[in-house]
Design an enzyme around this catalytic site. Structure first.
Site, PDB file in Angstrom:
ATOM      1  CB  THR A 186      -0.849  -0.015   1.293  1.00 45.00           C
ATOM      2  OG1 THR A 186      -1.722  -1.114   1.235  1.00 45.00           O
ATOM      3  CG2 THR A 186      -1.646   1.263   1.484  1.00 45.00           C
ATOM      4  CB  THR A 203       0.820   0.471   5.207  1.00 42.66           C
ATOM      5  OG1 THR A 203       1.067  -0.803   4.592  1.00 42.66           O
ATOM      6  CG2 THR A 203       2.039   0.849   6.022  1.00 42.66           C
ATOM      7  N   GLY A 204      -0.644  -2.018   6.430  1.00 41.82           N
ATOM      8  CA  GLY A 204      -0.575  -3.229   7.259  1.00 41.82           C
ATOM      9  C   GLY A 204      -1.877  -3.992   7.215  1.00 41.82           C
ATOM     10  CG  HIS A 205      -4.210  -7.721   9.353  1.00 38.83           C
ATOM     11  ND1 HIS A 205      -5.034  -7.957  10.419  1.00 38.83           N
ATOM     12  CD2 HIS A 205      -4.630  -8.556   8.370  1.00 38.83           C
ATOM     13  CE1 HIS A 205      -5.910  -8.892  10.094  1.00 38.83           C
ATOM     14  NE2 HIS A 205      -5.676  -9.286   8.870  1.00 38.83           N
TER      15      HIS A 205
HETATM   16  N1  ASP Z   1      -3.902  -1.967   4.710  1.00 37.69           N
HETATM   17  C1  ASP Z   1      -4.070  -2.570   3.428  1.00 37.69           C
HETATM   18  C2  ASP Z   1      -5.372  -3.344   3.409  1.00 37.69           C
HETATM   19  O1  ASP Z   1      -5.570  -4.166   4.260  1.00 37.69           O
HETATM   20  C3  ASP Z   1      -2.962  -3.458   2.986  1.00 37.69           C
HETATM   21  C4  ASP Z   1      -1.545  -2.999   3.264  1.00 37.69           C
HETATM   22  O2  ASP Z   1      -1.320  -1.920   3.773  1.00 37.69           O
HETATM   23  O3  ASP Z   1      -0.614  -3.748   2.922  1.00 37.69           O
HETATM   24  O4  ASP Z   1      -6.171  -3.156   2.540  1.00 37.69           O
END
Ligand code: ASP
Length: 298
Positions: A167, A218-220
């Site tokens: 992301t 960003t992340g989960h």
């Molecule tokens: N946060 C993003 C999502 O879950 C993915 C990511 O940041 O890697 O859509």
């Protein structure tokens, strides 16, 4: 008139980022942060700067946004984006886009040209027609790496694995003292069709308030949603914590409370910078006083 010292910070996502893609990730965020800085330096707005930075990463196939977006279990791309103006608290978001080249531009049209905040599906598509936002086919959006990522994911179906595409987001403060945030994503590899993550949800994927600061995450996504990660950082800052301590505390809360990993970039209203992550890596870059900094490891 109050003149602030402009600042911009961008991220190209959290998770593992494989060693062989580190250089390209760093190059990508440095290019993006320079695009945004060009605008701030010449007196442009924080909103224009975050859009320019995010557009640069939406075009770069190394990131999970626009071209290079990761795939659903059907092998398709569905993209989400959010933009917020810290001056007015106006916001615009889009979810589940399949054929828009720059999702963040469409999010801005939602914010500026409609009375709404979040648009999905058919309605979002009609808006893209109305404002002549550039289209792109699924064939052009899907990269070989994204296909490989889905293949790998299908082996053990574990979310949080990295396939090198992440992301993107940006936060900025302009010379007028206005603050903005923008976040854009293809989501997570192996998501169900119709799954929407944190990114287009205000307070989760981003938040901006001139009175406090701005965040892009960003992340989960499911974990970020549960703790409203962006707003949580700003809430901590409002209690008097520095932007860096608030960043670490909010990520720590998400880890302990919902066992979730992620990362974020933040600025406060005076242009102080915070960044942190609980994943293995997060690629980021910032420019303040013409000085570019970037990083990827803890
Ligand atoms: N946060 C993003 C999502 O879950 C993915 C990511 O940041 O890697 O859509």
């Amino acid at each position: 008139m109050y003149m602030a010292k402009p600042v911009i910070v961008v991220h190209g996502g959290a998770w593992g980022i494989p060693d062989e893609q580190v250089d390209e990730n760093i190059k990508g965020v440095e290019k993006a942060v320079r695009e945004g800085w060009k605008i701030l330096k010449t007196g442009g707005s924080a909103l224009d700067a975050v859009v320019a930075a995010v557009n640069s990463m939406e075009d770069n196939p190394i990131f999970d946004a626009g071209i290079g977006s990761v795939l659903t279990t059907d092998g398709t791309v569905e993209m989400d984006a959010l933009i917020m103006d810290g001056n007015t608290l106006n916001a615009g978001a889009v979810a589940g886009l399949r054929d828009v080249r720059y999702p963040i531009k469409l999010a801005r049209h939602v914010m500026e040209d409609t009375p709404h905040v979040l648009m999905i599906g058919d309605g979002a598509n009609r808006l893209a027609d109305e404002f002549k936002v550039e289209r792109i086919t699924q064939d052009e959006l899907v990269t070989e790496d994204a296909r490989k990522g889905l293949k790998e994911w299908l082996k053990d179906q574990k979310f949080g694995e990295t396939f090198g595409h992440e992301t993107v987001g940006a936060v900025a403060l302009d010379a007028d003292g206005n603050i903005a945030t923008a976040t854009s994503t293809g989501g997570v590899t192996g998501k169900r069709v119709g799954r929407v993550g944190d990114v287009p949800i205000i307070g989760s994927g981003g938040y901006a308030d001139n009175r406090v600061g701005a965040v892009s995450t960003t992340g989960h996504g499911e974990s970020i949603l549960k703790v409203n990660l962006s707003k949580l950082v700003l809430n901590y800052m409002e209690t008097g914590m520095s932007v860096q301590i608030a960043t670490e505390k909010a990520l720590g809360y998400m880890a302990v409370r919902v066992n979730g990993n992620g990362g974020l970039i933040a600025i406060d209203k005076d242009g102080n910078i915070g960044h942190g992550f609980t994943t293995k890596r997060m690629v980021w870059a910032s420019i303040k006083d013409d000085d570019l900094e970037s990083g990827i490891n803890a």
